[in-house]
Design a protein around this motif. Sequence first.
Motif, PDB file in Angstrom:
ATOM      1  N   MET A 122       0.854  -1.177   0.000  1.00  0.00           N
ATOM      2  CA  MET A 122       0.000   0.000   0.000  1.00  0.00           C
ATOM      3  C   MET A 122       0.900   1.241   0.000  1.00  0.00           C
ATOM      4  SD  MET A 122      -3.058   0.972   2.657  1.00  0.00           S
ATOM      5  CE  MET A 122      -4.511   0.410   1.840  1.00  0.00           C
ATOM      6  N   ASN A 123       0.651   2.139  -0.919  1.00  0.00           N
ATOM      7  CA  ASN A 123       1.468   3.345  -0.976  1.00  0.00           C
ATOM      8  C   ASN A 123       0.807   4.486  -0.190  1.00  0.00           C
ATOM      9  OD1 ASN A 123      -0.441   4.652  -2.608  1.00  0.00           O
ATOM     10  ND2 ASN A 123       0.441   3.797  -4.460  1.00  0.00           N
ATOM     11  N   THR A 124       1.474   5.615  -0.136  1.00  0.00           N
ATOM     12  CA  THR A 124       0.966   6.727   0.679  1.00  0.00           C
ATOM     13  C   THR A 124      -0.341   7.290   0.145  1.00  0.00           C
ATOM     14  OG1 THR A 124       2.393   8.260  -0.520  1.00  0.00           O
ATOM     15  CG2 THR A 124       3.220   7.413   1.570  1.00  0.00           C
ATOM     16  N   GLN A 125      -0.533   7.268  -1.180  1.00  0.00           N
ATOM     17  CA  GLN A 125      -1.797   7.770  -1.733  1.00  0.00           C
ATOM     18  C   GLN A 125      -2.963   6.875  -1.327  1.00  0.00           C
ATOM     19  OE1 GLN A 125      -1.114   8.196  -5.924  1.00  0.00           O
ATOM     20  NE2 GLN A 125      -0.312  10.283  -5.695  1.00  0.00           N
ATOM     21  N   ASP A 126      -2.749   5.569  -1.357  1.00  0.00           N
ATOM     22  CA  ASP A 126      -3.790   4.637  -0.930  1.00  0.00           C
ATOM     23  C   ASP A 126      -4.101   4.820   0.550  1.00  0.00           C
ATOM     24  OD1 ASP A 126      -3.917   3.571  -3.482  1.00  0.00           O
ATOM     25  OD2 ASP A 126      -2.567   1.886  -3.010  1.00  0.00           O
ATOM     26  N   THR A 127      -3.051   5.008   1.338  1.00  0.00           N
ATOM     27  CA  THR A 127      -3.226   5.202   2.768  1.00  0.00           C
ATOM     28  C   THR A 127      -4.004   6.484   3.043  1.00  0.00           C
ATOM     29  OG1 THR A 127      -1.179   4.020   3.231  1.00  0.00           O
ATOM     30  CG2 THR A 127      -2.044   5.421   4.981  1.00  0.00           C
ATOM     31  N   ALA A 128      -3.631   7.561   2.365  1.00  0.00           N
ATOM     32  CA  ALA A 128      -4.319   8.841   2.541  1.00  0.00           C
ATOM     33  C   ALA A 128      -5.779   8.732   2.134  1.00  0.00           C
ATOM     34  CB  ALA A 128      -3.622   9.923   1.728  1.00  0.00           C
ATOM     35  N   LYS A 129      -6.051   8.043   1.043  1.00  0.00           N
ATOM     36  CA  LYS A 129      -7.433   7.859   0.584  1.00  0.00           C
ATOM     37  C   LYS A 129      -8.230   7.070   1.612  1.00  0.00           C
ATOM     38  CE  LYS A 129     -10.265   5.956  -3.075  1.00  0.00           C
ATOM     39  NZ  LYS A 129     -10.358   5.071  -4.212  1.00  0.00           N
ATOM     40  N   ALA A 130      -7.655   6.006   2.134  1.00  0.00           N
ATOM     41  CA  ALA A 130      -8.337   5.186   3.132  1.00  0.00           C
ATOM     42  C   ALA A 130      -8.631   5.994   4.397  1.00  0.00           C
ATOM     43  CB  ALA A 130      -7.499   3.953   3.472  1.00  0.00           C
ATOM     44  N   LEU A 131      -7.675   6.821   4.812  1.00  0.00           N
ATOM     45  CA  LEU A 131      -7.886   7.657   5.994  1.00  0.00           C
ATOM     46  C   LEU A 131      -8.983   8.685   5.761  1.00  0.00           C
ATOM     47  CD1 LEU A 131      -4.236   8.244   7.224  1.00  0.00           C
ATOM     48  CD2 LEU A 131      -6.035   6.963   8.399  1.00  0.00           C
ATOM     49  N   ARG A 132      -9.006   9.307   4.596  1.00  0.00           N
ATOM     50  CA  ARG A 132     -10.061  10.284   4.274  1.00  0.00           C
ATOM     51  C   ARG A 132     -11.430   9.622   4.288  1.00  0.00           C
ATOM     52  NH1 ARG A 132      -6.402  12.028   0.366  1.00  0.00           N
ATOM     53  NH2 ARG A 132      -7.550  10.879  -1.220  1.00  0.00           N
ATOM     54  N   GLU A 133     -11.515   8.419   3.714  1.00  0.00           N
ATOM     55  CA  GLU A 133     -12.795   7.698   3.701  1.00  0.00           C
ATOM     56  C   GLU A 133     -13.246   7.352   5.117  1.00  0.00           C
ATOM     57  OE1 GLU A 133     -12.023   4.400   1.115  1.00  0.00           O
ATOM     58  OE2 GLU A 133     -12.182   5.636  -0.692  1.00  0.00           O
ATOM     59  N   TYR A 134     -12.308   6.897   5.940  1.00  0.00           N
ATOM     60  CA  TYR A 134     -12.636   6.582   7.323  1.00  0.00           C
ATOM     61  C   TYR A 134     -13.095   7.830   8.077  1.00  0.00           C
ATOM     62  CZ  TYR A 134     -12.096   5.507  12.243  1.00  0.00           C
ATOM     63  OH  TYR A 134     -12.330   5.374  13.585  1.00  0.00           O
ATOM     64  N   GLU A 135     -12.361   8.934   7.905  1.00  0.00           N
ATOM     65  CA  GLU A 135     -12.711  10.176   8.589  1.00  0.00           C
ATOM     66  C   GLU A 135     -14.064  10.697   8.127  1.00  0.00           C
ATOM     67  OE1 GLU A 135      -9.321  12.655   7.854  1.00  0.00           O
ATOM     68  OE2 GLU A 135      -8.239  11.853   9.592  1.00  0.00           O
ATOM     69  N   TYR A 136     -14.367  10.549   6.843  1.00  0.00           N
ATOM     70  CA  TYR A 136     -15.663  10.978   6.325  1.00  0.00           C
ATOM     71  C   TYR A 136     -16.786  10.149   6.952  1.00  0.00           C
ATOM     72  CZ  TYR A 136     -19.469  12.105   3.165  1.00  0.00           C
ATOM     73  OH  TYR A 136     -20.679  12.491   2.667  1.00  0.00           O
ATOM     74  N   GLU A 137     -16.625   8.842   6.994  1.00  0.00           N
ATOM     75  CA  GLU A 137     -17.633   7.970   7.612  1.00  0.00           C
ATOM     76  C   GLU A 137     -17.829   8.346   9.077  1.00  0.00           C
ATOM     77  OE1 GLU A 137     -17.242   3.721   7.125  1.00  0.00           O
ATOM     78  OE2 GLU A 137     -16.352   4.021   5.148  1.00  0.00           O
ATOM     79  N   PHE A 138     -16.733   8.570   9.788  1.00  0.00           N
ATOM     80  CA  PHE A 138     -16.810   8.954  11.195  1.00  0.00           C
ATOM     81  C   PHE A 138     -17.563  10.267  11.353  1.00  0.00           C
ATOM     82  CE2 PHE A 138     -15.146  11.162  14.921  1.00  0.00           C
ATOM     83  CZ  PHE A 138     -15.416  10.232  15.909  1.00  0.00           C
TER      84      PHE A 138
END
Length: 57
Positions: A1-17
């Motif tokens: 997993m690269n940093t862009q994938d990680t950043a995208k996953a974090l944004r999605e998690y934060e949005y859901e939260f």
Amino acid sequence: MNTQDTAKALREYEYEFAMELKQYVEHLRKQYKESPENARKSAKMALMRTGVIKGGV
């Protein structure tokens, strides 16, 4: 997993939260109109459950 994938996953998690938190706040506001005391108790229990405050406060 690269940093862009990680950043995208974090944004999605934060949005859901954020959306879940928004729904909770809307529910609490509605509950407050119907029963202020129950809304306060519910909010206090949530703060205790998440560790924001301790039980004796």
